[in-house]
Design an enzyme around this catalytic site. Sequence first.
Site, short mmCIF file in Angstrom:
data_model
loop_
_atom_site.label_atom_id
_atom_site.label_comp_id
_atom_site.label_asym_id
_atom_site.label_seq_id
_atom_site.Cartn_x
_atom_site.Cartn_y
_atom_site.Cartn_z
N ASP A 31 0.77 -1.29 -0.15
CA ASP A 31 -0.13 0.04 0.02
C ASP A 31 1.00 1.07 0.01
OD1 ASP A 31 -1.87 1.97 1.03
OD2 ASP A 31 -3.35 0.12 1.14
N ASN A 32 0.38 2.50 -0.69
CA ASN A 32 1.35 3.48 -0.78
C ASN A 32 0.60 4.43 0.60
OD1 ASN A 32 -1.26 4.44 -1.66
ND2 ASN A 32 -0.12 5.40 -3.47
N ASP A 58 4.11 2.09 -4.01
CA ASP A 58 3.09 2.52 -5.00
C ASP A 58 2.98 1.52 -6.23
OD1 ASP A 58 1.91 4.03 -7.34
OD2 ASP A 58 1.75 5.31 -5.82
N SER A 124 -16.67 -2.94 -9.93
CA SER A 124 -17.85 -2.34 -9.18
C SER A 124 -19.18 -2.57 -9.92
CB SER A 124 -17.40 -0.88 -9.18
OG SER A 124 -18.55 0.08 -8.87
N ALA A 125 -19.95 -2.54 -9.32
CA ALA A 125 -21.56 -2.41 -9.90
C ALA A 125 -21.53 -1.35 -10.83
CB ALA A 125 -22.64 -2.27 -9.04
N TYR A 149 -14.05 7.80 -12.91
CA TYR A 149 -13.78 6.43 -11.86
C TYR A 149 -14.26 5.26 -12.55
CZ TYR A 149 -14.64 3.10 -8.25
OH TYR A 149 -14.70 1.86 -7.50
N LYS A 153 -12.86 1.55 -13.88
CA LYS A 153 -13.20 -0.18 -13.61
C LYS A 153 -13.49 -0.69 -15.08
CE LYS A 153 -12.34 0.28 -9.33
NZ LYS A 153 -11.16 -0.26 -8.56
N PHE A 178 -21.21 -4.28 -4.78
CA PHE A 178 -22.40 -3.44 -4.91
C PHE A 178 -21.73 -2.57 -3.72
CE2 PHE A 178 -25.19 -4.54 -8.07
CZ PHE A 178 -24.51 -5.41 -8.81
N ASN A 198 -18.37 10.90 0.90
CA ASN A 198 -19.14 10.59 -0.40
C ASN A 198 -20.19 9.89 -0.17
OD1 ASN A 198 -17.44 12.90 -2.02
ND2 ASN A 198 -15.99 10.99 -1.92
N LEU A 200 -23.19 7.08 1.55
CA LEU A 200 -24.41 7.21 2.69
C LEU A 200 -23.61 6.81 3.81
CD1 LEU A 200 -27.28 7.90 3.06
CD2 LEU A 200 -27.73 5.58 2.45
N ARG A 231 -30.41 0.83 -3.21
CA ARG A 231 -29.02 0.19 -3.52
C ARG A 231 -28.85 -1.07 -2.85
NH1 ARG A 231 -29.26 3.66 -6.35
NH2 ARG A 231 -27.90 5.28 -6.83
P1 NAD Z 1 -9.65 2.39 0.10
O1 NAD Z 1 -9.24 3.80 -0.36
O2 NAD Z 1 -9.90 2.36 1.62
O3 NAD Z 1 -8.47 1.39 -0.28
C1 NAD Z 1 -7.68 1.53 -1.29
C2 NAD Z 1 -6.27 1.36 -0.86
O4 NAD Z 1 -5.47 1.34 -1.82
C3 NAD Z 1 -5.87 2.66 0.11
O5 NAD Z 1 -5.28 2.22 1.14
C4 NAD Z 1 -4.79 3.29 -0.77
O6 NAD Z 1 -4.04 3.86 0.06
C5 NAD Z 1 -4.46 2.41 -1.70
N1 NAD Z 1 -3.65 2.82 -2.98
C6 NAD Z 1 -4.37 3.53 -3.74
N2 NAD Z 1 -3.48 3.83 -4.92
C7 NAD Z 1 -2.22 3.00 -4.56
C8 NAD Z 1 -1.30 2.88 -5.47
N3 NAD Z 1 -1.41 3.48 -6.51
N4 NAD Z 1 -0.38 2.15 -4.94
C9 NAD Z 1 -0.51 1.63 -3.68
N5 NAD Z 1 -1.62 1.75 -2.96
C10 NAD Z 1 -2.76 2.26 -3.44
O7 NAD Z 1 -10.76 1.74 -0.73
P2 NAD Z 1 -11.84 0.61 -0.62
O8 NAD Z 1 -13.28 1.20 -0.18
O9 NAD Z 1 -11.20 -0.25 0.42
O10 NAD Z 1 -11.81 0.19 -1.90
C11 NAD Z 1 -10.99 -0.87 -2.58
C12 NAD Z 1 -11.21 -1.21 -3.99
O11 NAD Z 1 -12.54 -1.59 -4.23
C13 NAD Z 1 -10.82 -0.18 -4.76
O12 NAD Z 1 -10.30 -0.51 -6.07
C14 NAD Z 1 -12.29 0.40 -5.13
O13 NAD Z 1 -12.43 1.25 -6.40
C15 NAD Z 1 -13.30 -0.69 -5.17
N6 NAD Z 1 -14.58 -0.64 -4.95
C16 NAD Z 1 -14.89 -0.03 -3.79
C17 NAD Z 1 -16.04 0.23 -3.54
C18 NAD Z 1 -16.52 0.99 -2.39
O14 NAD Z 1 -17.85 1.44 -2.30
N7 NAD Z 1 -15.95 1.00 -1.15
C19 NAD Z 1 -17.09 -0.20 -4.31
C20 NAD Z 1 -16.86 -0.81 -5.65
C21 NAD Z 1 -15.42 -0.88 -5.72
N1 UDP Z 2 -26.87 9.50 -0.78
C1 UDP Z 2 -27.53 10.12 -0.05
N2 UDP Z 2 -26.85 11.06 0.64
C2 UDP Z 2 -25.52 11.28 0.88
C3 UDP Z 2 -24.80 10.08 0.09
C4 UDP Z 2 -25.51 9.40 -0.62
O1 UDP Z 2 -28.95 10.54 -0.32
O2 UDP Z 2 -24.81 12.09 1.40
C5 UDP Z 2 -27.65 8.51 -1.63
C6 UDP Z 2 -27.21 8.27 -3.08
O3 UDP Z 2 -27.99 9.16 -3.84
C7 UDP Z 2 -27.58 6.91 -3.59
C8 UDP Z 2 -27.36 6.10 -2.08
O4 UDP Z 2 -27.27 7.15 -0.98
O5 UDP Z 2 -29.03 6.96 -3.71
C9 UDP Z 2 -25.98 5.39 -1.89
O6 UDP Z 2 -25.09 6.28 -2.39
P1 UDP Z 2 -23.38 6.04 -2.13
O7 UDP Z 2 -22.61 7.38 -2.56
O8 UDP Z 2 -23.28 5.35 -0.73
O9 UDP Z 2 -23.34 4.98 -3.30
P2 UDP Z 2 -23.29 4.59 -4.82
O10 UDP Z 2 -24.39 3.72 -5.03
O11 UDP Z 2 -23.65 5.98 -5.34
O12 UDP Z 2 -22.06 4.09 -5.25
#
Ligand code: NAD
Ligand code: UDP
Length: 338
Positions: A31-32, A58, A124-125, A149, A153, A178, A198, A200, A231
Amino acid sequence: MSVLVTGGAGYIGSHTCVELINAGIDIVIVDNFYNCKKSSIDRIRALVDRDFKYYECDIRDREGMDRIFKAEKIDSVIHFAGLKAVGESVEKPLEYFDNNVNGTLVLLDVMRNNGCKKIVFSSSATVYGMNNISPLTEDMAVGGVTNPYGRTKYMIECILQDLYASDNSWSICLLRYFNPIGAHKSGTMGEDPNGIPNNLMPFITQVAIGKRDHLNVFGDDYDTHDGTGVRDYIHVVDLALGHVKAVQKVEKDNGCFIYNLGTGIGYSVLDVVKAFEKASGVTIPYEIQARRAGDIATCYSDPSKALAELNWKAERGLEEMCEDSWRWQSQNPNGYPD
Ligand code: NAD
Ligand code: UDP
């Protein structure tokens, strides 16, 4: 089996590391620390009975990554590392494409050069875009994404599918998450966003702890049972357990596999607010605002393919997700220590 976990100190990665070790799998974390604190490593250590190594590196650092592959015996990779804020990706597309897409290209090249061809990827979904009707199944058309973003993906999914088509000795699993919420039962690990959340659930927990005075609900005029967005919220520990199954799958079978990781159940914003209030005993004041750009009314999974092929299904309900999110937030009002 030894798994390199990129982004293993982040929210989903840290929970997955605990479940991998619980399943008897060795881990190495890279992790970075761009989006997490180093203390999350200590929290993982405190929950498991086996030590592990971590590297501050990184994934775009080719020489650094190569040194890690040469120093460790890595059988497979779970690739979480990436930037994930939708709004920020609109402001900083180059940074998102560089970190997520270029980072993955470097990782894959280093893997190939070191004879490691098994990878589980955090998709991601969001790749299902705006036009598919829920429940979403893995065979639906993907790619109608609306922000950089989501495009990263989708592009990485395409890269991994092309890679498999070119060399079917790879074993690849694309996991479409999801909405992960919740936290480890201990209350010592959870989601710790930088700045204004960002998503919910972290927003709700910050209102509950008194950091924010109310929740903004983005739209109450959707075609859903109460007008607010629906969701598929999934407990982060269930998601972590899905990765254990996925990495066992890529260890065993060659192929390019795609699975939804969700519960199959859709809850509205107000359903979540009510469930959280019940679990925490704290009232969440909210205000209805305009719809958020890019949001769709309803998004939930059909998770049956993961059940059929991975023997995985989400076990934890919304009440438990809320209880665990609240335990984490109330025990750690300021998130992880520096
Ligand atoms: P997070 O930000 O908590 O974890 C990601 C980690 O990757 C962090 O610790 C960050 O420091 C590290 N990182 C970022 N860029 C890097 C790089 N270039 N080199 C090394 N380390 C790096 O996020 P998360 O919620 O744990 O998500 C993990 C993965 O799942 C991500 O790819 C995200 O896009 C994906 N994802 C997350 C969600 C969600 O809602 N949390 C939903 C769908 C997909
Ligand atoms: N949402 C909301 N207020 C917030 C954050 C999210 O009403 O402050 C709503 C958003 O419009 C969506 C749901 O909650 O209907 C889930 O949003 P989130 O950003 O958590 O995840 P997303 O499905 O967008 O990846």
